[in-house]
Every structure is written in structure tokens, then in C-alpha cells.
Design a protein around this motif. Sequence first.
Motif, PDB file in Angstrom:
ATOM      1  N   ASP A 299     -11.804  46.858  46.911  1.00 38.58           N
ATOM      2  CA  ASP A 299     -10.566  46.270  47.411  1.00 38.58           C
ATOM      3  C   ASP A 299     -10.912  44.946  48.098  1.00 38.58           C
ATOM      4  OD1 ASP A 299      -8.375  45.723  49.367  1.00 38.58           O
ATOM      5  OD2 ASP A 299      -7.580  47.601  48.579  1.00 38.58           O
ATOM      6  N   ARG A 300     -10.204  43.884  47.735  1.00 35.47           N
ATOM      7  CA  ARG A 300     -10.562  42.559  48.240  1.00 35.47           C
ATOM      8  C   ARG A 300     -10.490  42.495  49.760  1.00 35.47           C
ATOM      9  NH1 ARG A 300      -7.251  37.371  46.303  1.00 35.47           N
ATOM     10  NH2 ARG A 300      -5.738  38.244  47.760  1.00 35.47           N
ATOM     11  N   GLY A 301      -9.499  43.143  50.349  1.00 33.66           N
ATOM     12  CA  GLY A 301      -9.328  43.071  51.796  1.00 33.66           C
ATOM     13  C   GLY A 301     -10.155  44.084  52.557  1.00 33.66           C
ATOM     14  N   ARG A 302     -10.465  45.248  51.919  1.00 35.38           N
ATOM     15  CA  ARG A 302     -11.098  46.346  52.644  1.00 35.38           C
ATOM     16  C   ARG A 302     -12.506  46.654  52.182  1.00 35.38           C
ATOM     17  NH1 ARG A 302      -7.079  51.273  52.471  1.00 35.38           N
ATOM     18  NH2 ARG A 302      -7.170  50.899  50.230  1.00 35.38           N
ATOM     19  N   GLY A 303     -12.973  46.017  51.109  1.00 33.94           N
ATOM     20  CA  GLY A 303     -14.311  46.297  50.591  1.00 33.94           C
ATOM     21  C   GLY A 303     -14.324  47.540  49.724  1.00 33.94           C
ATOM     22  N   PRO A 304     -15.509  48.190  49.583  1.00 32.33           N
ATOM     23  CA  PRO A 304     -15.580  49.408  48.765  1.00 32.33           C
ATOM     24  C   PRO A 304     -14.737  50.532  49.372  1.00 32.33           C
ATOM     25  CG  PRO A 304     -17.775  48.544  49.248  1.00 32.33           C
ATOM     26  CD  PRO A 304     -16.816  47.807  50.123  1.00 32.33           C
ATOM     27  N   VAL A 305     -13.892  51.147  48.542  1.00 27.50           N
ATOM     28  CA  VAL A 305     -13.019  52.246  48.994  1.00 27.50           C
ATOM     29  C   VAL A 305     -13.255  53.429  48.055  1.00 27.50           C
ATOM     30  CG1 VAL A 305     -10.639  52.974  49.380  1.00 27.50           C
ATOM     31  CG2 VAL A 305     -11.277  50.607  49.815  1.00 27.50           C
ATOM     32  N   ALA A 306     -13.489  54.611  48.617  1.00 23.53           N
ATOM     33  CA  ALA A 306     -13.728  55.801  47.783  1.00 23.53           C
ATOM     34  C   ALA A 306     -12.731  56.892  48.134  1.00 23.53           C
ATOM     35  CB  ALA A 306     -15.143  56.322  47.994  1.00 23.53           C
ATOM     36  N   THR A 307     -12.236  57.584  47.092  1.00 25.75           N
ATOM     37  CA  THR A 307     -11.429  58.784  47.302  1.00 25.75           C
ATOM     38  C   THR A 307     -12.380  59.980  47.256  1.00 25.75           C
ATOM     39  OG1 THR A 307      -9.553  57.763  46.188  1.00 25.75           O
ATOM     40  CG2 THR A 307      -9.485  60.136  46.458  1.00 25.75           C
ATOM     41  N   VAL A 308     -12.508  60.665  48.388  1.00 25.73           N
ATOM     42  CA  VAL A 308     -13.476  61.770  48.512  1.00 25.73           C
ATOM     43  C   VAL A 308     -12.724  63.066  48.777  1.00 25.73           C
ATOM     44  CG1 VAL A 308     -15.368  62.681  49.917  1.00 25.73           C
ATOM     45  CG2 VAL A 308     -15.299  60.255  49.366  1.00 25.73           C
ATOM     46  N   LEU A 309     -13.120  64.113  48.071  1.00 25.49           N
ATOM     47  CA  LEU A 309     -12.588  65.451  48.354  1.00 25.49           C
ATOM     48  C   LEU A 309     -13.600  66.164  49.248  1.00 25.49           C
ATOM     49  CD1 LEU A 309     -10.537  67.750  47.838  1.00 25.49           C
ATOM     50  CD2 LEU A 309     -12.002  68.445  45.935  1.00 25.49           C
ATOM     51  N   VAL A 310     -13.208  66.431  50.503  1.00 24.25           N
ATOM     52  CA  VAL A 310     -14.085  67.167  51.424  1.00 24.25           C
ATOM     53  C   VAL A 310     -14.062  68.635  50.991  1.00 24.25           C
ATOM     54  CG1 VAL A 310     -14.513  67.813  53.827  1.00 24.25           C
ATOM     55  CG2 VAL A 310     -13.541  65.566  53.294  1.00 24.25           C
ATOM     56  N   GLN A 311     -15.215  69.154  50.559  1.00 23.40           N
ATOM     57  CA  GLN A 311     -15.257  70.519  50.024  1.00 23.40           C
ATOM     58  C   GLN A 311     -15.655  71.551  51.070  1.00 23.40           C
ATOM     59  OE1 GLN A 311     -17.864  69.289  46.726  1.00 23.40           O
ATOM     60  NE2 GLN A 311     -16.338  70.102  45.337  1.00 23.40           N
ATOM     61  N   ASN A 312     -16.496  71.146  52.019  1.00 21.25           N
ATOM     62  CA  ASN A 312     -16.910  72.066  53.076  1.00 21.25           C
ATOM     63  C   ASN A 312     -17.198  71.255  54.333  1.00 21.25           C
ATOM     64  OD1 ASN A 312     -17.551  74.449  54.345  1.00 21.25           O
ATOM     65  ND2 ASN A 312     -19.156  75.040  52.906  1.00 21.25           N
ATOM     66  N   GLY A 313     -17.101  71.900  55.499  1.00 28.87           N
ATOM     67  CA  GLY A 313     -17.322  71.179  56.736  1.00 28.87           C
ATOM     68  C   GLY A 313     -16.139  70.295  57.107  1.00 28.87           C
ATOM     69  N   THR A 314     -16.296  69.565  58.209  1.00 26.33           N
ATOM     70  CA  THR A 314     -15.236  68.682  58.696  1.00 26.33           C
ATOM     71  C   THR A 314     -15.775  67.256  58.772  1.00 26.33           C
ATOM     72  OG1 THR A 314     -14.228  70.469  59.968  1.00 26.33           O
ATOM     73  CG2 THR A 314     -13.641  68.220  60.594  1.00 26.33           C
ATOM     74  N   LEU A 315     -15.067  66.334  58.158  1.00 31.02           N
ATOM     75  CA  LEU A 315     -15.449  64.922  58.188  1.00 31.02           C
ATOM     76  C   LEU A 315     -14.718  64.240  59.335  1.00 31.02           C
ATOM     77  CD1 LEU A 315     -16.977  62.600  56.776  1.00 31.02           C
ATOM     78  CD2 LEU A 315     -14.942  62.218  55.385  1.00 31.02           C
ATOM     79  N   ARG A 316     -15.476  63.481  60.132  1.00 29.29           N
ATOM     80  CA  ARG A 316     -14.888  62.797  61.283  1.00 29.29           C
ATOM     81  C   ARG A 316     -15.141  61.299  61.186  1.00 29.29           C
ATOM     82  NH1 ARG A 316     -16.679  67.751  62.965  1.00 29.29           N
ATOM     83  NH2 ARG A 316     -15.220  68.940  64.250  1.00 29.29           N
ATOM     84  N   ALA A 317     -14.238  60.525  61.799  1.00 26.68           N
ATOM     85  CA  ALA A 317     -14.442  59.082  61.874  1.00 26.68           C
ATOM     86  C   ALA A 317     -15.763  58.818  62.595  1.00 26.68           C
ATOM     87  CB  ALA A 317     -13.286  58.429  62.621  1.00 26.68           C
ATOM     88  N   SER A 318     -16.512  57.806  62.132  1.00 22.43           N
ATOM     89  CA  SER A 318     -17.829  57.402  62.676  1.00 22.43           C
ATOM     90  C   SER A 318     -18.985  58.247  62.164  1.00 22.43           C
ATOM     91  CB  SER A 318     -17.847  57.417  64.210  1.00 22.43           C
ATOM     92  OG  SER A 318     -16.853  56.544  64.714  1.00 22.43           O
ATOM     93  N   ASP A 319     -18.741  59.239  61.278  1.00 18.31           N
ATOM     94  CA  ASP A 319     -19.853  59.995  60.682  1.00 18.31           C
ATOM     95  C   ASP A 319     -20.664  59.090  59.754  1.00 18.31           C
ATOM     96  OD1 ASP A 319     -19.336  62.353  61.932  1.00 18.31           O
ATOM     97  OD2 ASP A 319     -18.412  63.361  60.222  1.00 18.31           O
ATOM     98  N   ASN A 320     -22.006  59.255  59.792  1.00 20.25           N
ATOM     99  CA  ASN A 320     -22.867  58.574  58.816  1.00 20.25           C
ATOM    100  C   ASN A 320     -22.985  59.463  57.578  1.00 20.25           C
ATOM    101  OD1 ASN A 320     -23.690  56.275  60.453  1.00 20.25           O
ATOM    102  ND2 ASN A 320     -24.775  57.787  61.705  1.00 20.25           N
ATOM    103  N   PHE A 321     -23.120  58.840  56.403  1.00 21.20           N
ATOM    104  CA  PHE A 321     -23.163  59.637  55.182  1.00 21.20           C
ATOM    105  C   PHE A 321     -24.000  58.951  54.096  1.00 21.20           C
ATOM    106  CE2 PHE A 321     -19.398  56.913  54.965  1.00 21.20           C
ATOM    107  CZ  PHE A 321     -19.573  56.284  53.737  1.00 21.20           C
ATOM    108  N   VAL A 322     -24.413  59.770  53.132  1.00 25.15           N
ATOM    109  CA  VAL A 322     -25.034  59.280  51.900  1.00 25.15           C
ATOM    110  C   VAL A 322     -24.179  59.754  50.747  1.00 25.15           C
ATOM    111  CG1 VAL A 322     -27.033  59.443  50.368  1.00 25.15           C
ATOM    112  CG2 VAL A 322     -27.381  59.305  52.817  1.00 25.15           C
ATOM    113  N   VAL A 323     -23.878  58.849  49.807  1.00 27.23           N
ATOM    114  CA  VAL A 323     -23.112  59.236  48.623  1.00 27.23           C
ATOM    115  C   VAL A 323     -23.757  58.538  47.428  1.00 27.23           C
ATOM    116  CG1 VAL A 323     -21.364  57.487  49.230  1.00 27.23           C
ATOM    117  CG2 VAL A 323     -20.842  59.212  47.512  1.00 27.23           C
ATOM    118  N   GLY A 324     -24.458  59.335  46.593  1.00 29.95           N
ATOM    119  CA  GLY A 324     -25.188  58.730  45.464  1.00 29.95           C
ATOM    120  C   GLY A 324     -26.276  57.814  45.984  1.00 29.95           C
ATOM    121  N   ASN A 325     -26.292  56.556  45.509  1.00 30.39           N
ATOM    122  CA  ASN A 325     -27.296  55.602  46.005  1.00 30.39           C
ATOM    123  C   ASN A 325     -26.677  54.621  47.010  1.00 30.39           C
ATOM    124  OD1 ASN A 325     -25.745  54.173  44.255  1.00 30.39           O
ATOM    125  ND2 ASN A 325     -27.407  53.436  42.957  1.00 30.39           N
TER     126      ASN A 325
END
Length: 615
Positions: A299-325
Motif C-alpha cells: 500500500d503506497r501510504g501504509r507500506g506492506p500490509v498483510a491479512t493474517v488469520l490468527v489460529q492460536n494464541g492472542t496477537l497484541r499491538a507491538s508484538d514482534n513476529f517472523v512471517v516467512g523471510n
Amino acid sequence: MKGFVPPPRLSLSNEPQPITRSITITEGVSVKDLAEKLGLRAKDLIARLLARGVFATINQTLDTELASEMARFFGADTNIITFEEQAAKEVADAAAGDELPPETGIRPPVVTIMGHVDHGKTTLLDSIRSTDVAGGEAGGITQHIGAYKVTIQDKQSPAYGRQIVFLDTPGHEAFTRMRSRGAKATDIVVLVVAADDGVMPQTIEAIDHAHAAEVPIIVAVNKIDKPDALPDRVKKQLADRGLMPEDWGGTTVFVDVSAKQKTNLNLLMEMICLVADLQELKATPERPATGVVLEAKLDRGRGPVATVLVQNGTLRASDNFVVGNVYGKVRAMFDDRGNSLEVAPPSTPVEILGMEGLPQAGDQFVVVADREKARGVSEYREQKAREATLAKSSRVSLEGLAEQIKTAGTKELNIILKGDVGGSVEVLGDLLAKLSNDRVRLKLLRSGVGAITESDVLLASASNAIIIGFNVRPERKAQELAEQEKVDIRLHSIIYELQDEIKRAMTGLLEPTIKETYQGRAEVLETFRIPKVGTIAGSRVTDGLIKRDSEVRLLRDNVVVFKGKIGSLRRFKDDASQVTNGMECGISIANYSDIKAGDVIEAFVTEKIAAEAMA
């Protein structure tokens, strides 16, 4: 100096130690982590690496082969697992140590809508969500994966208040891989079959994907309100393929529905909840989040944007993550209706900002505590991906030259492919690769997400390639350069039209094509809502001219939002036949009102010209 005794020189034995133990290492293990697992000082491991000719620092990541070789030298066998597997193992170990509760939380079921094209999948989902998704898709066909969370609102329903997550996968045959991806992320498949059409090729495909993913199937027999509807025929056709209806003595749930009339939608959702209860779907909300990427775009204004389905656990703002490479930190999260979220529990589809790059659809998403570890794994995977790409682009050898001489007469068609989202680009790349025949071989030089740029045009010019844009437009400078360099840019928004055009071009049977002549573009500065007229875009013409009879396309971040004709063109309060560069004007687009400040209106005219077969 008198009395000075020099320290003993560090001597390294070149003899490997006998294998006495086994250790588990992850891809992209650092020198420090490997030394800890081997019970060594990091400097001893670095010295051994130096003796082998590898200069490494304590935080440097090692290739799995090199790490295994070092471990064997120090007497340890290695078991290599992925970073995601290591994260899951750590969570399991923590749970075993009573640090985390077991999977006790009941989570909402994730349901994938599948079926043949135009059997009413998206319309069914729209009726459930009471929104209009299909209206915004090119040709009324879903081209991307959408994920939506729905709450059952009927107070009379036994499932009142329950939530269901729906994945709407594209129905066209070329999106097989996308549909397969949807099935792997799902708990239940709702197979939509039109009562007036029956079982079609993609219906069978969808059944195969559901069986491969080992998930239960609920059949929604749609369009039962049509006069030529034959629900029993659909039941018989599916019974012949192993889906025996419950009222015929089988185990498959069948629900007759009408998406347009909203018939039996509550019954369908109740059946989904019933099948989900039989599966006993559970999750651990307290653990770090894991999930899967359904779609990713730039997205030109927001940069890379991903639609993620959280399958287990709880995702919180400010969490660090790895997705693929790719690694990152959750800067912001949004639900399927665009509302900002701070917390996303299990079975929640969210749009995430904060990635350092663009992940691939289908990548595993893992939350990590250590950002540096995440960066190390990401850089290691990026390097391996780069090496794999370089290995594919092999040089011409004498054997290859001989092969080319043998196949003289076979022409090669170079293609550069740009799309609006990663999933579409990946699928189109596979589709084009399969279209090669004995006369023409298709070669994909470059594929990517985003607008067609000058560098794409320069590559096409140098390699005599054509550029295909799927739901994207060329930048203005790229368009001018393409005209100057005589580079052919083909723009499409519906996949089977693109497929048919390439097929016809390869057989030399191209029909007269529609030639488009660019006229000008205007930037929308402000919008005004006028009763009985609609939305007027207060615009400034930034290039060329806009004519009253022009066709227009509305661009938002270089992606085509709408294509139509000018409804009215005014300069001050008077009607104008045309407005030229630098002038301000009011433009309304016929039958369209969702115009926003910052959009670009591009004017053009089309004419039919005789086609030339592509060389």
C-alpha cells in the motif's frame, strides 16, 4: 624482557571428536546459540570456523550445513527444524512446565466458502454479512481471499451470539492454489452448488481440496428460488461423488439456501456451529500468537500490509513476529471492517501493518519475544531465497545451445508481470508457465506487486518483453517511456480474459484488439455531495486534457477502482466540452460516487484496431 614467559599458542586439533550426543538447531542459528548448545565458549567455535576459512562474529547466523559440520566436529549430531517448529516446541515445553494452561478456550470455527465460479459464493457471504463485496470486484468475480468474522444476531437461534470466521476464496480455476491455501487454514468447508447448474469442474476440485485438508464439508445448495432449480439433482450428483446427504442415510449436511432471498441462512450458520462443536475446536488464548498469511499487498501510504488469520494464541499491538523471510513489529491492526484493534484472540482475521518487507500468501506467522532473533532468521531466509533465485537463472551452455538449435522455430515470449497483491501474482505466474506450447515458450522475467515502474519498462525494452498488469496501472513516466521505447503493456482485471488473450496471441489468432489512447489525467483535490446529482470531484488537470465524452478510470494508489464514462464536466458553473492542463474543474463519473481526495481520474478513448500476432 627478563623473566617473561609468552602465553601458550592456541592450538586447534584437526581431529573431530566422536559423536556422543544429539542437539536440535533451527535454521539461521547464530554462533552464540550453537556454542551454547555444544557447551563451548563462543571464541572456541569462532576459532574453529576461522581454521575452516570462515570469518564469523558471535551474532552471525550460520548456514545449516556449516552448523551441522561444526557440531559433528565437536561430537554432536544435529536435528534441524524450522523456526516455526522451534517456536511451537518452546510453547509446548512451557505448557508442560505448567507455565501455560492447556488448550481449553473454545474458538470460533474458520469456514471456507468454495465452489464453482458464479454459483453465488460471494453473494451468499454478502447476505450473511449484509454488505456488498461482489459489487467491488472486477466482472463480479472474487480475485482475492477475503476473511470476515460474523456474529449470529438472531435471538431465536440456539447459536445466538456465536461467532464464525468466513474465508471467501476465488472460484476461477486458475486460483486453484489460492483455494488450496484457504482449505489448509480452515476447519469446515461450505461447498456452494447452484441448484439450477449442478456439479461443475471446480465443484469437484473444491471437494478434492477439502478431502486433502481432511476437513468436514457442508453443502449449501444455492439459488433454490429460481424456477429451474433442481436441489435433488445436486444431491444425487454429489452422492455419486461420496457426499451422501443425511436425509438419504449419509453423513454430509445439506442446506437449501437462497443468497438473494436470504432463505435458510440462519439454518446454515447453526449447522456450521453444530459441526464445529463435534470437532471440539480449542485454542490457548494466553500463548504467543501463531497464524497464517491469507494475502499480502503493498500500500503506497501504509507500506506492506498483510491479512493474517490468527489460529492460536492472542496477537497484541507491538508484538514482534517472523512471517516467512520477513520480520516486523505490529504497528497497527484492523479487523475486516476497518476498525482498529489492540488485541486479536484465536480465529480472528486481521490486517497488520509494520512488516519490513512483503511476505508470501501462505507463510506461517509466529510471534517472538526476541526481535534480534527474528531479524537473524529473516535475513538468513532472505539470503537462501536469493541464492535459490540466482541458481534458477542459469547461463547458456554448449549443451543448451545445441538444444536450442534442435528446437529451431520455437519462439520465446518474455513476460514481466505486475499485480496488486502477492497471491494473484503467484497464481498468474504459474498460469503463464503452463501456457507454453510447441510453438511459443513463455518466460517470466520478473514478477512483483505494485504499479508498473520505469525499471520494468527498461527491462522489457532490453529483453524484448511484454508487460502484463493485473489490476494495476503504469506510472505516468513509465507510460511515456513505454510509448517511447515501443514496449507493449497489456492491462487486465479479469484473469480468464488475460489467459484467453495470451492463448490467442501464441496461436497467432489474435482478434482485433481495443486500442486505448491516453488523453490526460486530473487529480481530485476535494469532493462535493450534491443531492440528485451525486458526488462531484473538484479536480485539477495535471496532464493532457479531459473531454466531456471521454472514458475514464479512477485510480487509487495506482490501482484501478472503477472504469466508466464522464457524467458531467464543468468549469466554474458552466458545462465544458474539454478542460486542459493546469485548469480546475468539476467532474462527476456516471453511476459512481465513491470518489476520494487524492484519487486520480485518467481519461482515454478506445478504438478497435486489427491485431498483430505476437512475435
